[in-house]
Design a protein around this motif. Structure first.
Motif: not given
Length: 241
Positions: A131-132, A165-168, A173-180
């Motif tokens: 689930h994660e 990546i959880a929105k919370s 810095p530099g992390q691509d949150r869209e990629k995961g």
């Protein structure tokens, strides 16, 4: 009483209790098959299945969070029990815990290379996600199991799968949150000062560089942990002297 005998590994007593119609119940709500699987008693599982006292997919009563016997065996790396249970109920290889983990993910978390190899040979999905959004490879990384990471790589796990990546989650810095986050990202995460994770991260980086340089190349061998290698060398030196 039946569950206690199963946990202790006495197939003879389990068979006798089943003949006497003993109740399959325990204070923890685990079945005898769960205890047998968790403790590695394949003979007890065979006795239970032969007598029809507990199917291979039996679990605790509805509404509980307990795992089927196969998962109990997988998390502890009991290969013989895994074989017995899959022979009896092949479909349980796709079973899921309440948080979506499969038997393969539990085996990877437990660190048993033999269990991982057996489950994959029996058809476990290498790149299924919990689930994660984490694969068995990611669970092996976050559980600090380098040998299992290496085994999953050799078996064909996809290192490019990314967990969302959880929105919370804190912004890095530099992390691509869209990629995961990939398995390598987890190895380089907030605990990257850990020597075991650094070892895994180095392996995953070298594997990534190898894939870039030679598409389709087989993953490298997972080297021993540095302190393990040092111990091996010191032992060899002492024996030579």
């Amino acid at each position: 009483m039946l569950s206690h005998a199963a946990a202790r590994g006495s197939a003879e007593i389990v068979s006798a209790l089943l003949e006497a119609n003993a109740e399959d119940a325990s204070p923890s709500a685990w079945s005898a098959a769960q205890y047998a699987g968790f403790n590695g008693h394949a003979d007890v599982l065979r006795a239970l299945l032969k007598a029809g006292g507990a199917p291979a997919d039996s679990c605790a009563p509805a509404g509980t969070s307990a795992m089927p016997p196969l998962m109990c065996a997988a998390v502890k790396g009991h290969v013989d029990c895994i074989a017995v249970l899959l022979d009896a109920a092949p479909a349980t290889i796709e079973a899921r815990t309440t948080n979506g983990r499969t038997p393969l993910m539990l085996a990877a978390t437990g660190g048993s290379v033999a269990a991982v190899e057996r489950l994959v040979a029996r058809g476990a999905d290498l790149n299924a996600t919990s689930h994660e959004g984490k694969t068995a490879l990611m669970w092996a990384v976050t559980s600090h199991k380098p040998d299992t990471v290496g085994a999953l790589a050799k078996l064909g796990a996809n290192p490019d799968v990314c967990a969302p990546i959880a929105k919370s989650a804190p912004i890095i810095p530099g992390q691509d949150r869209e990629k995961g986050e990939s398995a390598e990202d987890f190895a380089n995460g907030k605990h990257n000062k850990d020597p075991c994770l650094r070892h895994i991260a180095k392996y995953l980086r070298e594997w990534r560089e190898l894939r870039t340089a030679t598409p389709g190349a087989s993953p490298p061998e997972m080297p021993p942990l540095p302190w393990v290698q040092h111990a091996i060398e010191q032992k060899a030196k002492a024996e030579a002297e």
